[in-house]
Scaffold this motif. Structure first.
Motif, short mmCIF file in Angstrom:
data_model
loop_
_atom_site.label_atom_id
_atom_site.label_comp_id
_atom_site.label_asym_id
_atom_site.label_seq_id
_atom_site.Cartn_x
_atom_site.Cartn_y
_atom_site.Cartn_z
N THR A 188 3.77 6.81 -8.00
CA THR A 188 4.99 7.31 -7.38
C THR A 188 6.18 6.83 -8.20
O THR A 188 6.20 5.69 -8.66
CB THR A 188 5.12 6.80 -5.94
OG1 THR A 188 3.94 7.16 -5.21
CG2 THR A 188 6.34 7.39 -5.24
N CYS A 189 7.17 7.70 -8.37
CA CYS A 189 8.38 7.31 -9.09
C CYS A 189 9.40 6.74 -8.10
O CYS A 189 9.22 6.84 -6.89
CB CYS A 189 8.97 8.47 -9.88
SG CYS A 189 9.98 9.61 -8.92
N ALA A 190 10.46 6.19 -8.63
CA ALA A 190 11.50 5.57 -7.80
C ALA A 190 12.16 6.57 -6.87
O ALA A 190 12.75 6.19 -5.86
CB ALA A 190 12.53 4.91 -8.69
N PHE B 149 1.67 8.93 -18.41
CA PHE B 149 1.23 8.38 -17.13
C PHE B 149 2.27 7.58 -16.37
O PHE B 149 2.14 7.41 -15.16
CB PHE B 149 -0.01 7.50 -17.35
CG PHE B 149 -1.22 8.30 -17.70
CD1 PHE B 149 -1.94 8.98 -16.73
CD2 PHE B 149 -1.63 8.43 -19.01
CE1 PHE B 149 -3.05 9.74 -17.05
CE2 PHE B 149 -2.74 9.18 -19.35
CZ PHE B 149 -3.45 9.84 -18.37
N PHE B 150 3.30 7.10 -17.02
CA PHE B 150 4.23 6.21 -16.32
C PHE B 150 5.67 6.69 -16.35
O PHE B 150 6.60 5.93 -16.11
CB PHE B 150 4.11 4.79 -16.88
CG PHE B 150 2.73 4.22 -16.70
CD1 PHE B 150 2.25 3.93 -15.44
CD2 PHE B 150 1.90 4.01 -17.79
CE1 PHE B 150 0.96 3.44 -15.26
CE2 PHE B 150 0.61 3.51 -17.63
CZ PHE B 150 0.15 3.22 -16.35
N THR C 195 5.16 3.88 -10.86
CA THR C 195 4.32 2.71 -10.64
C THR C 195 3.10 3.13 -9.84
O THR C 195 3.12 4.12 -9.10
CB THR C 195 5.06 1.59 -9.88
OG1 THR C 195 5.55 2.12 -8.65
CG2 THR C 195 6.22 1.05 -10.71
N VAL C 196 2.04 2.36 -9.97
CA VAL C 196 0.82 2.62 -9.22
C VAL C 196 1.05 2.23 -7.77
O VAL C 196 1.48 1.12 -7.47
CB VAL C 196 -0.36 1.82 -9.82
CG1 VAL C 196 -1.60 1.96 -8.96
CG2 VAL C 196 -0.62 2.26 -11.25
N THR C 197 0.78 3.17 -6.86
CA THR C 197 0.94 2.90 -5.43
C THR C 197 -0.39 2.80 -4.71
O THR C 197 -0.45 2.30 -3.60
CB THR C 197 1.81 3.98 -4.76
OG1 THR C 197 1.29 5.28 -5.08
CG2 THR C 197 3.25 3.88 -5.24
#
Length: 120
Positions: free
Chosen positions: A99-101, A72-73, A85-87
């Motif tokens: 969404t990832c970096a 999930f992360f 991270t949760v957006t």
């Protein structure tokens, strides 16, 4: 697994955790002399408010879950692998957006086995 989730809260933030999926560790089967384990004995949970994954083996206490963290992360784009991270935190686990970096976006969806990520 079942739709009946015990009332468990995250050891880090005390928010309710969501059932993610069940798995078999295989340890019990080897101890019995079987080739592999077919009975789920580990339940995986996720806490989207603090971004942590937890597992519970055979009804024991919640412990950090590397498999859940990866599921999930960590970005599902195999060329990326960045932390996610949760957006957008939905009222239920399904519908939560991550969404990832590098901008890859995913949404949590429910299926017959629990929760998974799908490209947004």
């Amino acid at each position: 697994m079942t739709d009946e989730q015990p009332d468990l809260t995250c050891p880090d933030c005390d928010e309710p955790v969501a059932f993610a999926f069940g798995s078999t560790s295989g340890v019990g089967a080897h101890k019995r002399g079987d080739a592999f384990n077919t009975t789920p004995d580990t339940t995986h949970y996720v806490c989207f408010p603090c971004g942590r994954a937890w597992k519970q083996r055979l009804g024991g206490r919640l412990t950090p879950d590397v498999v859940g963290e990866l599921t999930f992360f960590t970005c599902r784009d195999h060329t990326c692998g960045a932390a996610m991270t949760v957006t957008d935190l939905a009222p239920t686990a399904a519908g939560t957006a991550l969404t990832c970096a590098h901008g890859h976006q995913f949404i949590v969806v429910a299926d017959d086995d629990g929760l998974t990520l799908a490209a947004k």
